[in-house]
Design a protein around this motif. Sequence first.
Motif, PDB file in Angstrom:
ATOM      1  N   ALA A  66      -2.742   9.117  -3.239  1.00 53.04           N
ATOM      2  CA  ALA A  66      -3.433  10.458  -3.158  1.00 53.04           C
ATOM      3  C   ALA A  66      -3.833  10.835  -1.908  1.00 53.04           C
ATOM      4  CB  ALA A  66      -4.630  10.226  -4.088  1.00 53.04           C
ATOM      5  N   LYS A  67      -4.067   9.997  -0.833  1.00 52.76           N
ATOM      6  CA  LYS A  67      -4.450  10.440   0.496  1.00 52.76           C
ATOM      7  C   LYS A  67      -3.382  10.543   1.209  1.00 52.76           C
ATOM      8  CE  LYS A  67      -9.056   9.737   0.351  1.00 52.76           C
ATOM      9  NZ  LYS A  67      -9.918  11.108   0.578  1.00 52.76           N
ATOM     10  N   ARG A  68      -2.223  10.392   1.023  1.00 49.57           N
ATOM     11  CA  ARG A  68      -0.924  10.671   1.726  1.00 49.57           C
ATOM     12  C   ARG A  68      -0.431   9.816   2.755  1.00 49.57           C
ATOM     13  NH1 ARG A  68       1.405  15.104  -0.034  1.00 49.57           N
ATOM     14  NH2 ARG A  68       2.754  15.329   1.557  1.00 49.57           N
ATOM     15  N   LEU A  69      -0.838   8.660   2.447  1.00 48.87           N
ATOM     16  CA  LEU A  69      -0.452   7.414   3.397  1.00 48.87           C
ATOM     17  C   LEU A  69       0.870   7.348   3.445  1.00 48.87           C
ATOM     18  CD1 LEU A  69      -3.461   4.869   3.348  1.00 48.87           C
ATOM     19  CD2 LEU A  69      -3.335   7.284   4.553  1.00 48.87           C
ATOM     20  N   ASP A  70       1.333   6.793   4.405  1.00 45.75           N
ATOM     21  CA  ASP A  70       2.995   6.232   4.602  1.00 45.75           C
ATOM     22  C   ASP A  70       3.001   5.120   3.515  1.00 45.75           C
ATOM     23  OD1 ASP A  70       1.996   4.360   6.278  1.00 45.75           O
ATOM     24  OD2 ASP A  70       3.199   5.048   8.015  1.00 45.75           O
ATOM     25  N   LEU A  71       4.514   4.717   3.458  1.00 43.15           N
ATOM     26  CA  LEU A  71       4.818   3.482   2.733  1.00 43.15           C
ATOM     27  C   LEU A  71       3.873   2.037   3.192  1.00 43.15           C
ATOM     28  CD1 LEU A  71       6.120   1.886   0.710  1.00 43.15           C
ATOM     29  CD2 LEU A  71       8.139   1.628   2.226  1.00 43.15           C
ATOM     30  N   PHE A  72       3.934   1.841   4.791  1.00 46.77           N
ATOM     31  CA  PHE A  72       3.082   0.637   5.036  1.00 46.77           C
ATOM     32  C   PHE A  72       1.547   0.881   4.597  1.00 46.77           C
ATOM     33  CE2 PHE A  72       0.339  -1.359   8.258  1.00 46.77           C
ATOM     34  CZ  PHE A  72       0.973  -2.671   8.094  1.00 46.77           C
TER      35      PHE A  72
END
Length: 204
Positions: free
Chosen positions: A28-34
């Motif tokens: 939901a915070k649009r972080l990447d896969l890592f």
Amino acid sequence: MTGGYSLLVADLIGVAVFAASGASAAVAKRLDLFGVGFVGFVAALGGGILRDLVIDAVPPLAFADWRYAVTAVCASVAVFYLHPQLNRLRRTVLLLDAAGLGLFTVLGTLKALDAGVPAVGACLIGMLTGIGGGLARDLLTGEIPVVLQRDIYAVAALGGAAVVVLLNRLELAGPAPLVLAAAAITGVRLLALYRRWSAPVAVP
């Protein structure tokens, strides 16, 4: 199924649930896969690591048993790729978080009792186990931790931990009563959200 194996399965289910909760918040915070994997890992295992350090069970189980880390990472990666199919991410996060709170509180309290911690201390450790992952998840995603707000969160965990201690004293700490205790914590948390129950706050 032996008692030890049952606890392992329940513990891994709790890890997967909290990892999914943390990963959903990270998505939901649009972080990447890592980032999603890291937040899921910390959300899933943070409370258990804190518990193990407090009861002097070192190295913490999260590092000593590879199944915990693998479960957390796999659940987080699954959420990363399947999140388009998860409608209303916020509701999903809240549901998973409530389920994780119930499971981890019960298991944390049991492990504290098994380690010889007195009743009051076991309740506190159970509560910390339940809220630790959610606390870490909120901090990593830039949210005010739920446990520090008015929501009935830590109180539900503490009450559930007390029930587990009572069941243990009455020698009723079998799988069915403990599952009911975890379900009760989850239910109280969800009901509090639905009814908007809150703890009192100071008047400015």
